[in-house]
Design an enzyme around this catalytic site. Structure first.
Site, mmCIF file in Angstrom:
data_model
loop_
_atom_site.group_PDB
_atom_site.id
_atom_site.type_symbol
_atom_site.label_atom_id
_atom_site.label_comp_id
_atom_site.label_asym_id
_atom_site.label_seq_id
_atom_site.Cartn_x
_atom_site.Cartn_y
_atom_site.Cartn_z
ATOM 1 N N PRO A 1 0.834 -1.198 0.000
ATOM 2 C CG PRO A 1 0.049 -1.004 2.189
ATOM 3 C CD PRO A 1 0.785 -1.932 1.274
ATOM 4 C CD GLN B 1 -2.252 -0.029 5.580
ATOM 5 O OE1 GLN B 1 -2.049 1.121 5.226
ATOM 6 N NE2 GLN B 1 -1.291 -0.936 5.659
ATOM 7 C CB CYS C 1 2.199 5.312 9.041
ATOM 8 S SG CYS C 1 2.418 6.889 8.197
ATOM 9 C CG HIS D 1 9.172 -1.585 5.731
ATOM 10 N ND1 HIS D 1 8.894 -0.243 5.642
ATOM 11 C CD2 HIS D 1 10.402 -1.739 5.202
ATOM 12 C CE1 HIS D 1 9.924 0.383 5.086
ATOM 13 N NE2 HIS D 1 10.840 -0.500 4.812
ATOM 14 N NE ARG E 1 10.617 2.604 -1.312
ATOM 15 C CZ ARG E 1 11.641 2.705 -0.487
ATOM 16 N NH1 ARG E 1 12.226 3.870 -0.322
ATOM 17 N NH2 ARG E 1 12.087 1.653 0.167
#
Ligand SMILES: Cc1cc2nc3c(=O)[nH]c(=O)nc-3n(C[C@H](O)[C@H](O)[C@H](O)COP(=O)(O)O)c2cc1C
Length: 358
Positions: free
Chosen positions: A20, A75, A105, A173, A229
């Site tokens: 996302p 999400q 985030c 991540h 990305r």
């Protein structure tokens, strides 16, 4: 498990997902990605949850008008349990594949409200939130997290909560919040999650190519890869992963293909009422990534950044991409060719550029 997980497009292969990305992975971008070789599943940009929130209409479109043929998870980012439950109730009326919680985030304006990556400082609060969401979601409940806020001090405790609250799929991540999008990804920490949790784990962070995906899968033993990305740079990456996982050579992408992608993306992301210069600016954000594989000196990026009109932008694209249309688009980004704003910069600059996310 509460519902079947998304199936890989080719049975038996590792899963792939488009990560996302706020202001990127909307309906238009998902459709473009699907056109060039869809990931096995998608996740929406985050729906912000607070006392006044209603699910954002433009994000809902990615669910309601999904024509990609692949499932879309919704999400959420938030911490208020009653409002999370209310939002989930609303979202479950739409054709979502499941509900995903953002625990990553790093944008200061987000983590300072103790949501997203900010929650990684408070395992007790995470436990309450996971319990409430698990109770509200009869189907798939997934989590996307970083490995910690400052450090990995709470990491194992949070992974144990993933087991306790029967999360169906975990995307990691491999960076802390403080590490933003910079530097090495801690794939060893992703491997730690794979060893500790019972659900499948998606490895995320700097997966630049199909070959890198295979290396990360071998190192982490993850069930799949989530790519952000580098899918903007190269939307063929999911197809290339499937080819590579099958032991076949990766079909080369030519400069003519890249020019086609840029034209397609331009048309797909154009919105009524948005002035041309604003649309060109948005395109430049995407092309910042694509330009990393066009030439090793960054000449395409330099020229592209000067364009202010659609005609000017396409003249640059044609000059750089159609002079040698059969030339191969590099599979990896060229070292030192940096996308700007690029998510590789310090906190304040990233905040100023509006890069949020996870
Ligand atoms: C522009 C941008 C927006 C992002 N928005 C989100 C988001 O809404 N939710 C989320 O969980 N992660 C978000 N992320 C983080 C990505 O999903 C991903 O975890 C991160 O970019 C690392 O993966 P990559 O190296 O493949 O890009 C965002 C990243 C970027 C670059």
């Amino acid at each position: 498990m509460s519902a079947p997980l998304p199936a890989p497009t080719i049975p038996g292969q590792p899963l792939t997902a488009l990560a996302p990305m706020q202001d990127v992975t909307d309906l238009a971008f998902m459709r473009v990605a699907a056109h060039y070789g869809a990931p096995d599943y998608f996740v929406t940009e985050f729906f912000r949850v607070h006392s006044q929130s209603r699910p954002e209409k433009h994000i809902l479109r990615a669910i309601d008008e999904n024509t990609t043929g692949r499932p879309v998870f919704a999400q959420l980012i938030g911490e208020d349990i009653a409002h999370l439950a209310r939002t989930i109730d609303e979202l479950l009326r739409h054709p979502v594949a499941g509900i995903d919680l953002n625990l990553g985030c790093p944008a200061p304006k987000v983590y300072k409200k103790n949501v997203g990556g900010g929650l990684l400082r408070e395992p007790d609060k995470i436990s309450k939130i996971l319990a409430a969401i698990r109770a509200a979601v009869p189907g798939l409940f997934t989590v996307k997290m970083r490995i910690g806020f400052e450090d990995t001090g709470h990491y194992d405790a949070i992974l144990d909560l993933v087991n306790e609250h029967r999360i169906d799929l975990l995307a990691v991540h491999g960076r802390t919040v403080r590490e933003l999008y910079r530097g090495e990804v801690h794939y060893d920490a992703i491997a730690r999650a794979v060893a500790r949790v019972r659900c499948p784990v998606m490895a995320n962070g700097n997966i630049t190519s199909a070959a890198k995906a295979a290396r990360v899968l071998a190192e982490t033993r993850a069930a799949g890869v989530m790519i952000g990305r580098h899918a903007i740079r190269n939307p063929w990456i999911f197809r290339q992963c499937r080819e590579h996982f099958a032991g076949r050579p990766v079909t080369p992408v030519t400069f003519a293909d890249v020019r086609d992608y840029i034209g397609h993306l331009f048309n797909a992301t154009r919105q009524p009422g948005i002035p041309e210069n604003a649309h060109v600016s948005r395109m430049k954000k995407f092309l910042n990534f694509t330009g990393q594989s066009v030439d090793p000196d960054g000449a395409f990026l330099r020229d592209m950044r000067r364009a202010t009109t659609a005609a000017g932008l396409f003249a640059v694209c044609d000059r750089h991409l159609l002079a040698e249309p059969a030339r191969e688009f590099a599979l990896e980004p060229y070292p030192g060719v940096i996308a700007r704003p690029n998510c590789e910069m310090p906190d304040s600059a990233a905040a100023a550029s509006g890069i949020g996310g996870g």
